[in-house]
Design an enzyme around this catalytic site. Structure first.
Site, mmCIF file in Angstrom:
data_model
loop_
_atom_site.group_PDB
_atom_site.id
_atom_site.type_symbol
_atom_site.label_atom_id
_atom_site.label_comp_id
_atom_site.label_asym_id
_atom_site.label_seq_id
_atom_site.Cartn_x
_atom_site.Cartn_y
_atom_site.Cartn_z
ATOM 1 N N ASP A 1 -54.051 54.560 18.927
ATOM 2 C CA ASP A 1 -53.309 55.806 19.079
ATOM 3 C C ASP A 1 -51.894 55.666 18.523
ATOM 4 O OD1 ASP A 1 -52.659 58.491 20.532
ATOM 5 O OD2 ASP A 1 -54.724 58.008 21.048
ATOM 6 N N SER B 1 -53.316 63.374 19.060
ATOM 7 C CA SER B 1 -54.458 62.638 19.607
ATOM 8 C C SER B 1 -55.687 63.518 19.786
ATOM 9 C CB SER B 1 -54.078 62.005 20.950
ATOM 10 O OG SER B 1 -52.985 61.127 20.789
ATOM 11 N N HIS C 1 -48.794 71.062 21.485
ATOM 12 C CA HIS C 1 -49.316 71.753 22.665
ATOM 13 C C HIS C 1 -49.119 73.263 22.571
ATOM 14 C CE1 HIS C 1 -50.123 68.211 25.243
ATOM 15 N NE2 HIS C 1 -49.183 67.669 24.504
ATOM 16 N N ARG D 1 -40.477 65.482 23.144
ATOM 17 C CA ARG D 1 -41.444 64.394 22.979
ATOM 18 C C ARG D 1 -42.179 64.527 21.655
ATOM 19 N NH1 ARG D 1 -44.812 61.373 27.353
ATOM 20 N NH2 ARG D 1 -46.621 60.650 26.204
ATOM 21 N N ASP D 2 -42.702 65.704 21.390
ATOM 22 C CA ASP D 2 -43.325 65.966 20.092
ATOM 23 C C ASP D 2 -42.286 66.396 19.060
ATOM 24 O OD1 ASP D 2 -45.931 65.422 21.044
ATOM 25 O OD2 ASP D 2 -45.990 67.405 21.964
ATOM 26 N N ASP E 1 -55.129 69.660 27.928
ATOM 27 C CA ASP E 1 -55.034 68.499 28.814
ATOM 28 C C ASP E 1 -53.783 68.496 29.678
ATOM 29 O OD1 ASP E 1 -53.659 68.058 26.412
ATOM 30 O OD2 ASP E 1 -53.851 65.885 26.537
ATOM 31 N N ARG E 2 -52.671 68.984 29.165
ATOM 32 C CA ARG E 2 -51.435 69.006 29.943
ATOM 33 C C ARG E 2 -51.146 70.387 30.547
ATOM 34 N NH1 ARG E 2 -48.357 64.516 29.936
ATOM 35 N NH2 ARG E 2 -48.766 62.910 28.360
ATOM 36 N N HIS F 1 -43.503 57.179 21.833
ATOM 37 C CA HIS F 1 -42.925 58.431 22.332
ATOM 38 C C HIS F 1 -41.610 58.207 23.080
ATOM 39 C CE1 HIS F 1 -45.670 61.486 21.118
ATOM 40 N NE2 HIS F 1 -46.716 60.963 21.726
ATOM 41 N N HIS G 1 -53.432 59.201 14.407
ATOM 42 C CA HIS G 1 -52.257 59.825 13.790
ATOM 43 C C HIS G 1 -51.141 58.788 13.740
ATOM 44 C CE1 HIS G 1 -50.301 59.997 17.733
ATOM 45 N NE2 HIS G 1 -51.444 60.482 18.201
#
Length: 505
Positions: free
Chosen positions: A15, A65, A126, A156-157, A262-263, A402, A440
């Site tokens: 990852d 991911s 997201h 974060r992203d 997922d989040r 991250h 990625h």
């Protein structure tokens, strides 16, 4: 010639590890990686594209991911949430979206408040802030007077302190329509996925207007948080101090504009009282209509955009061929080697086993770059001999990357290097062929040329390495990996897998 039908394969998905020559801020290049060095020198390998149009994302969009594992498992380019939604955005079709209209009509009928919540970010992992802005436009065009926006900080992203420009754009449109920014929470709280509901509930309470942390305006809020060394991801759940702001209450409706599930599931669970988790909020609220941008697996909501259906991923093809399968990851990435690898469906195949190694529950993986990598390798060594196809994930480069801490990310890559040496040594001793790729990039860009931390994914290519020295591989994309493995095993791919094998014959 050896009968490939007796072959066994281990697919390792690393990852967040891309390929980049420049050394500045590149944890992969700066780390001591004797085993990677050996593999790149002695094993066949090729470049794999893992971003943008190659994985069904907009041109230039960094991979992630979820998308990476979907494409690997599907054997075809998967057009995911962002691409599907952007198409409607470009064609100005949000105003015709049935789910949006159902929510808006309910709000008008009951004279209630529409709450728009999600990650306000240009990241595209997201959510995408442009989707929020268009929904606000639609709400106004449809005559809604009471609309409250609940902002989740990213950091974060995208860069850790980059939300100012997003707030400026948001404020421009909310002021234009006399709508409110009701609450602000960091994604650390609002988007937890590790069942740490103490975090989720703090964000939930802020949505309801319950927080001791208050702000008069977003600019003042940013200055205060940053002065306390709190970046966007970790914003304390806080509420607008104005008495005129509408917070979430019984009878209101919500659009959660995060498209990745997922989040989003834990907070959604608290708001609608689903049966997905046991945890219940201290102060439950009755929501009239709850619309999610896409399907949140295990939770019943109105769905604005239906995802592309993957009917025949590698797991199903392998099952039909009679293969025994093992899936293995730590908690942080377990959903990726199961749910996402299987096309966004939670399914257990015949003659299969799933192993989840528990992730450490820590505030920052910068302090624990080892994560649970050793446990994953240990479990593989215990179990893989009994399976024909093993798919596993090592999370270290992504999760530590991250944090933006270069020294920790270097350590994470070095730990990964050692664990891969253990894995390949085991595989070779047991006549198992290993394929190693990544979903990625991330760890190869941990700092910029000025030394500022970079915490987001990248658009760099990744690798596909095989331990079978008799093979030759050509360059490709993530969707080529399953056809490659099936080709190697002499198993016919399903016609849905429209990408080719990368094995040069």
């Amino acid at each position: 010639m050896e009968n490939k039908k007796n072959k066994k394969v281990i697919l390792v998905v690393i990852d967040g590890l891309g390929l980049r020559k420049e050394k500045i801020g590149n944890a992969f290049e700066l780390a001591k990686t004797p085993f990677f060095d050996k593999m790149f020198k002695e094993f066949p390998w090729s470049f794999i594209q893992a971003s943008g149009k190659f994985v069904g994302l907009p041109e230039g969009q960094m991979g992630n991911s979820e998308v990476g594992h979907l494409n690997i498992g599907a054997g075809q380019i998967v057009y995911t949430g962002l691409s599907l939604i952007n198409k409607d955005l470009e064609e100005k079709n949000f105003i015709n979206n049935k789910a949006f209209l159902e929510v808006i009509e309910d709000v008008k009928k009951n004279n209630s408040t529409l709450h728009l919540m999600g990650l306000v970010s240009p990241g595209g992992v997201h959510s995408l802030e442009d989707h929020l802005f268009e929904i606000i436009d639609v709400a106004y065009q449809k005559g809604l007077k009471k609309v409250s926006v609940h902002v989740f900080g990213d950091g974060r992203d995208v860069a850790p302190r980059s939300i100012k420009s997003s707030f400026e754009k948001l404020e421009k449109i909310t002021n234009k329509y006399n709508y409110d920014i009701a609450s602000i929470s960091g994604r650390f709280y609002s988007m937890d996925r590790d069942k740490i509901f103490e975090r989720t509930e703090k964000a939930y309470e802020a949505l309801l207007g319950n927080s001791n942390s208050k702000f008069d305006n977003w600019s003042e809020f940013l200055n205060k948080q940053y002065s306390q060394e709190i970046s966007d991801e970790f914003f304390i759940p806080s509420i607008n101090a104005s008495k005129n702001v509408n917070f979430v209450k019984d009878g209101d409706s919500i659009i959660f504009f995060n498209f990745r599930p997922d989040r989003a599931r834990q907070l959604t669970h608290l708001l609608i009282g689903s049966s997905l988790y046991d945890f219940k909020p201290k102060k439950p609220v009755k929501i009239n209509k709850f619309c999610s941008m896409m399907k949140y697996e295990g939770i019943e909501t109105l769905i604005a955009f239906e995802e592309m259906e993957i009917k025949n991923p590698i797991g199903k093809v392998a099952e039909k061929a009679g293969l025994k399968q093992l899936r293995l990851a730590e908690t942080q990435k377990y959903a990726h080697v199961t749910y996402f690898m299987d096309g966004g469906v939670d399914i257990e195949y015949k003659n299969s086993k799933r192993i989840m190694v528990e992730s450490q529950k820590v505030r920052s993986y910068a302090d624990h770059p080892e994560m649970s990598a050793k446990g994953i390798t240990d479990e593989l060594i215990k179990n893989a001999k009994d399976f024909d196809l093993t798919i596993l994930n090592y999370a270290n480069p992504d999760m530590v990357g991250h944090t933006g801490v270069l020294t920790s990310t270097i350590k994470a890559v070095e730990i990964l290097d050692y664990e891969l040496s253990r894995l390949v040594d085991f595989a070779q001793k047991n006549n198992i062929t290993v394929f190693i790729t990544a979903d990625h990039g991330n760890a190869e860009v941990t700092e910029d040329d000025k030394g500022n931390p970079q915490t987001k994914h990248t658009s760099n290519p990744v690798m596909l390495i095989t331990s079978d020295k008799n093979l030759k591989l050509k360059d490709g994309k993530l969707a080529n990996i399953s056809p490659t493995i099936l080709d190697y095993l002499d198993i016919e791919k399903h016609e849905d897998m429209n990408e080719e094998s990368l094995i040069i014959k």
